[in-house]
Write a protein that holds these residues in place. Structure first.
Motif, PDB file in Angstrom:
ATOM      1  N   VAL A  48      26.279  12.483 -28.679  1.00 19.24           N
ATOM      2  CA  VAL A  48      25.763  13.559 -29.520  1.00 19.24           C
ATOM      3  C   VAL A  48      26.249  14.905 -28.997  1.00 19.24           C
ATOM      4  N   GLY A  49      26.121  15.899 -29.854  1.00 21.60           N
ATOM      5  CA  GLY A  49      26.519  17.253 -29.493  1.00 21.60           C
ATOM      6  C   GLY A  49      26.790  18.061 -30.741  1.00 21.60           C
ATOM      7  N   GLU A 180      30.215   9.317 -36.930  1.00 23.61           N
ATOM      8  CA  GLU A 180      29.270   9.907 -37.879  1.00 23.61           C
ATOM      9  C   GLU A 180      29.252   9.133 -39.197  1.00 23.61           C
ATOM     10  N   PRO A 181      28.976   7.830 -39.144  1.00 27.02           N
ATOM     11  CA  PRO A 181      29.112   6.989 -40.335  1.00 27.02           C
ATOM     12  C   PRO A 181      28.080   7.239 -41.426  1.00 27.02           C
ATOM     13  N   VAL A 182      27.016   8.012 -41.115  1.00 29.39           N
ATOM     14  CA  VAL A 182      25.994   8.261 -42.140  1.00 29.39           C
ATOM     15  C   VAL A 182      25.854   9.749 -42.462  1.00 29.39           C
ATOM     16  N   ALA A 183      26.710  10.585 -41.879  1.00 27.84           N
ATOM     17  CA  ALA A 183      26.563  12.032 -42.052  1.00 27.84           C
ATOM     18  C   ALA A 183      26.758  12.473 -43.499  1.00 27.84           C
ATOM     19  N   ILE A 211      28.881   7.880 -32.763  1.00 30.26           N
ATOM     20  CA  ILE A 211      29.032   9.333 -32.669  1.00 30.26           C
ATOM     21  C   ILE A 211      28.218   9.987 -33.777  1.00 30.26           C
ATOM     22  N   ALA A 212      27.384  10.966 -33.427  1.00 28.75           N
ATOM     23  CA  ALA A 212      26.559  11.630 -34.439  1.00 28.75           C
ATOM     24  C   ALA A 212      26.040  12.950 -33.899  1.00 28.75           C
ATOM     25  N   HIS A 213      25.546  13.785 -34.817  1.00 28.40           N
ATOM     26  CA  HIS A 213      24.852  14.994 -34.383  1.00 28.40           C
ATOM     27  C   HIS A 213      23.368  14.923 -34.704  1.00 28.40           C
ATOM     28  N   ASP A 214      22.954  13.875 -35.419  1.00 27.07           N
ATOM     29  CA  ASP A 214      21.546  13.667 -35.755  1.00 27.07           C
ATOM     30  C   ASP A 214      20.874  12.897 -34.618  1.00 27.07           C
ATOM     31  N   LEU A 215      20.057  13.599 -33.858  1.00 22.16           N
ATOM     32  CA  LEU A 215      19.465  13.009 -32.658  1.00 22.16           C
ATOM     33  C   LEU A 215      18.477  11.885 -32.964  1.00 22.16           C
ATOM     34  N   SER A 216      17.785  11.963 -34.097  1.00 18.01           N
ATOM     35  CA  SER A 216      16.821  10.908 -34.424  1.00 18.01           C
ATOM     36  C   SER A 216      17.549   9.612 -34.771  1.00 18.01           C
ATOM     37  N   VAL A 217      18.696   9.703 -35.457  1.00 16.26           N
ATOM     38  CA  VAL A 217      19.497   8.521 -35.773  1.00 16.26           C
ATOM     39  C   VAL A 217      20.030   7.887 -34.491  1.00 16.26           C
ATOM     40  N   VAL A 258      14.720  19.052 -33.136  1.00 15.91           N
ATOM     41  CA  VAL A 258      14.548  17.911 -34.043  1.00 15.91           C
ATOM     42  C   VAL A 258      13.249  18.081 -34.827  1.00 15.91           C
ATOM     43  N   PRO A 259      13.297  18.055 -36.170  1.00 13.46           N
ATOM     44  CA  PRO A 259      12.074  18.213 -36.962  1.00 13.46           C
ATOM     45  C   PRO A 259      11.119  17.031 -36.752  1.00 13.46           C
ATOM     46  N   VAL A 260       9.840  17.323 -36.689  1.00  7.82           N
ATOM     47  CA  VAL A 260       8.813  16.293 -36.556  1.00  7.82           C
ATOM     48  C   VAL A 260       7.976  16.289 -37.834  1.00  7.82           C
ATOM     49  N   PRO A 261       7.871  15.151 -38.533  1.00  6.83           N
ATOM     50  CA  PRO A 261       7.145  15.103 -39.815  1.00  6.83           C
ATOM     51  C   PRO A 261       5.627  15.080 -39.637  1.00  6.83           C
TER      52      PRO A 261
END
Length: 320
Positions: A48-49, A180-183, A211-217, A258-261
């Motif tokens: 991540v980054g 980033e397969p789901v970005a 590889i992603a930038h979405d930390l929750s994923v 990271v947003p928390v719902p």
């Protein structure tokens, strides 16, 4: 946790020469600047980054889609740079890539069946075996078999990514880089694709670099997580440990964003000041020091060593 090494990276660097105009001196962009890490068989290592940190370049270096500037990449104990072009082409079946944009990575002039078959044709697989393999792969990724004669533009984004995954799995690779397969997908579709990747790993025992930038994923899918900043790895540990006990100030800032719902959840946001430095003119010493809330004078002068602070928990910071 798996302990058998599949991919080992040592002092990996990739520098690009960039022209600044006809009469101006060329600069060097240090996209990847001295990485050391190992990917173990059967695990998922998340990277991540922020955008521009070098994580996608790292994936392409591991796939041999880019030539490294320096360092070594070992695959199954063999130095990949020692392979001839013929040997590299022969071994490509062992490592494949899932790209971020499923539409751009699929040939619009080919039907689905031909897209998935293409690597099998290159590997010399006979026609009947190819047909059976395509049928199995379409079933694995949840695409109806009677869609095999359709073209990529006839599918949704999520379906196209499933086709891209099927193509990556065509030759039963040992190692898959998912860049980033789901970005590019809607949130509801992201969950489906992530669950598909998890199910396929359980069934076939693949090893992922995710590889992603979405930390929750990344937290959901990864066994271990590495955090990159300006071409360098600043922290790496097992996923639960990193999210519960982040040591590097940059990791702490990322996690706090990271947003928390939960409307009743209060989070102390770590706000980073200043601009992200350019990779063609990185700061001296620790690359994070211009934005770091705990930086001292020596951080501006000396590069911190990437070393183990707790068991399996590595960080590059003078102050932790």
């Amino acid at each position: 946790m798996a302990t058998e090494e599949l991919v080992k990276v040592k002092n990996l660097r990739k520098h690009f020469d960039v022209s600044n105009g006809l009469f101006r001196k060329k600069s060097i962009v240090k996209a990847v600047d001295g990485l050391d890490f190992t990917v173990y068989k059967g695990e998922t290592l998340g990277i991540v980054g922020e955008s521009g940190c070098g994580k996608s370049t790292t994936g392409r270096l591991l796939m041999q889609l880019l030539d490294k500037t320096e360092g070594t990449i070992e695959f199954d104990g063999e130095d990949m740079s020692a392979w001839s072009k013929k040997e590299l082409n022969k071994r490509r079946k062992d490592f494949q890539m899932i790209f971020q944009d499923p539409y751009a990575s699929l040939n619009p002039r080919m039907i689905v069946e031909e897209i998935i078959e293409e690597p099998m044709v290159a590997a010399g697989m006979d026609k009947q075996e190819r047909k059976e393999r395509v049928t199995k792969l379409l079933d694995d990724v949840g695409i109806p078999d009677d869609y095999r004669k359709r073209y990529p533009h006839e599918f949704s984004g999520g379906q196209r990514q499933r086709i891209g995954i099927a193509r990556a799995l065509a030759l039963k690779p040992k190692f898959i880089v998912a860049d980033e397969p789901v970005a590019a997908l809607d949130v509801s579709i992201q969950a489906q694709i992530i669950n598909l990747l998890v199910d396929l790993q359980e069934e076939y025992g693949f090893t992922y670099l995710f590889i992603a930038h979405d930390l929750s994923v990344v937290q959901y899918i990864s066994d271990r997580v590495g955090v990159m900043y300006l071409g360098k790895m600043v922290e790496m540990s097992e996923s639960d440990e990193l999210y519960e006990n982040p040591l590097h100030p940059y990791t702490q800032a990322l996690l706090s964003s990271v947003p928390v719902p939960d409307v009743h959840h209060n989070t102390d946001r770590v706000l980073l000041e200043g601009e992200i430095p350019s990779p063609d003119n990185p700061p001296s010493g620790c690359p994070f020091h211009p934005r770091c809330p705990i930086a001292k004078e020596h951080c501006k002068e000396t590069m911190p060593e990437f070393r183990e602070r707790n068991k399996g928990h590595y960080v590059a910071c003078h102050e932790v």
